[in-house]
Write an enzyme that holds these catalytic residues in place. Sequence first.
Site, short mmCIF file in Angstrom:
data_model
loop_
_atom_site.label_atom_id
_atom_site.label_comp_id
_atom_site.label_asym_id
_atom_site.label_seq_id
_atom_site.Cartn_x
_atom_site.Cartn_y
_atom_site.Cartn_z
N HIS A 32 37.28 -7.45 -58.14
CA HIS A 32 38.30 -6.39 -58.04
C HIS A 32 39.70 -6.99 -57.99
CE1 HIS A 32 39.23 -2.10 -56.63
NE2 HIS A 32 40.41 -2.71 -56.72
N HIS A 34 43.56 -6.51 -60.08
CA HIS A 34 44.35 -5.79 -61.09
C HIS A 34 45.30 -6.76 -61.79
CE1 HIS A 34 43.39 -1.65 -59.63
NE2 HIS A 34 43.12 -2.32 -58.52
N GLY A 191 44.16 5.11 -58.41
CA GLY A 191 45.37 5.89 -58.15
C GLY A 191 45.22 6.78 -56.93
N HIS A 218 37.60 3.64 -57.72
CA HIS A 218 38.32 3.52 -56.45
C HIS A 218 38.04 4.80 -55.66
CE1 HIS A 218 40.69 0.43 -58.48
NE2 HIS A 218 41.29 0.14 -57.34
N GLU A 221 39.07 5.04 -50.12
CA GLU A 221 40.12 4.09 -49.71
C GLU A 221 41.13 4.91 -48.90
OE1 GLU A 221 42.43 2.56 -52.95
OE2 GLU A 221 43.31 0.93 -51.77
N ASP A 299 42.22 -7.60 -54.94
CA ASP A 299 42.96 -6.40 -55.36
C ASP A 299 44.21 -6.80 -56.16
OD1 ASP A 299 42.99 -3.68 -55.66
OD2 ASP A 299 43.83 -3.22 -53.69
#
Length: 366
Positions: A32, A34, A191, A218, A221, A299
């Site tokens: 994971h 980005h 998002g 996602h 969270e 992340d």
Amino acid sequence: MNTPADQNAKAPVQEQHSIRAMLAAWPKIDLHRHLEGSLRLSTLAEMAQEHGVDLPSWDLEELRPYVQVMDDAPDFKGFLSKFRLLRRFYSTREAVLRVAYEAVVDAAADNIKYLELRFNPVALAKVQGFSYAEVTDWVLSATNKAQQEHDIQVRLIAQIGRDESLDVAWQVAEVAAACQDKGFVGLDLAGDEITYSAARFAEVFQWAKAQGLHITIHAGEAGPASNIREAVELLAASRIGHGVRAMEDLSVMDLLVKEKVTLEMCPTSNLQTGVVSSLGQHPVWAYQQVGIPVTINTDDPSISSTTLTDEYLVSLRNIGMPLRAIQQMILTAAEAAFLPETERKRLVEWFRQALPPLSTGALLKD
Ligand SMILES: [Zn+2]
């Protein structure tokens, strides 16, 4: 001769260095990460000068708070806002190539041997009106070049924003499905999960799964545990990004155990977004102990100013996990890799052999 008291006084500094060096040397997996959150600050400043991007400051240190979490109060939307400035840098083909290449090089430098890198083709394309297929091609060619030159295997995940239209979501899913032979393995939804429901994307994700893509969402969270169930049951997710809030609903925890849904957890990010109030409260180890497959990931290394080695160190020191648990999570990550079964088994076996034994050593906690 040192008395025990002397040894204790000296231990922290020596221990800190030796444990960090040991964890840095471990072969690792990041499931994971980005791309947009992996932009080096130094590259950002250089590119801004080259391409004349209008910045709040030209000084690297003054720029830092705009793209990195510093002493910000934990806040989910504040964390997401860092992407706004970062995404302005994908203004040329060269910029996309450079950032994607460096993201892989940086992961390889941290001894990550298998990386699944995700990015949002819409956000990248929108800056200059590129097509999704164009930016996707550039990311593919840069990451392929980097993995040829470094000891790392990379796969890509296309990401859709929860606030996007269905039309855009279909386009992204189609691009990813068409690029499976080039390195795309998954589709992700990310998002604002409080404002935007995932349910309306169910058909897109079910279709993507039928095309052979793996699904990670996602969920749980900033949003409630029910979002995790929605992701698994409606969107065919076999992995969940974060899933921290699973603990709020025992039936959701049960679902994760029974369906072997893997959580991609990112401790520092979870602290910075305010999803956990302190690292000591992070549920990653507790989840492992009740049988939920959990993994540790970064992340956004640039926004959080972290590496995977740092995340392991945080897990050890702040969450209180034994080294054995961290190694188990690396093997869990290999088992959850979005690879065909034979390749996945090979990856698991390779990590079983490559991870150092933990039976001896004064620094080991278990
Ligand atoms: Zn994420």
